[in-house]
Design a protein around this motif. Sequence first.
Motif: not given
Length: 109
Positions: A88-94
């Motif tokens: 969860a902490p490592h999800i990347v968006v833009n």
Amino acid sequence: MADVPEATCLPVRYEVSILPEGDINRHVFNIDVEYRGAGRWAVTRHGSCLGADGTWDFGIKEYDRGDDWLNSHRFDLDTALRLAREHAPHIVVNGETALDAYRRTHPET
């Protein structure tokens, strides 16, 4: 008139995120843990499915995957939730991680 069977309810989805409920960015950074039957759960995100090796594979349709793929992408509930929490902490968006978004929008913590 025939008896009508009682409707049943089954919890089938968890939403996992480090962003708190109500955060405007939560929906883009969340991971879903979804029930797939027979006590097995998938960790999914925007059309991808997390494997036991920690990589995301595009495509979550069971009917186009073999048993080996399914066995490496389906988990008991505790394992699925643990994996979702770890990622969860490592999800990347833009170019921004969920942790970056959390720190930007919740600087007081």
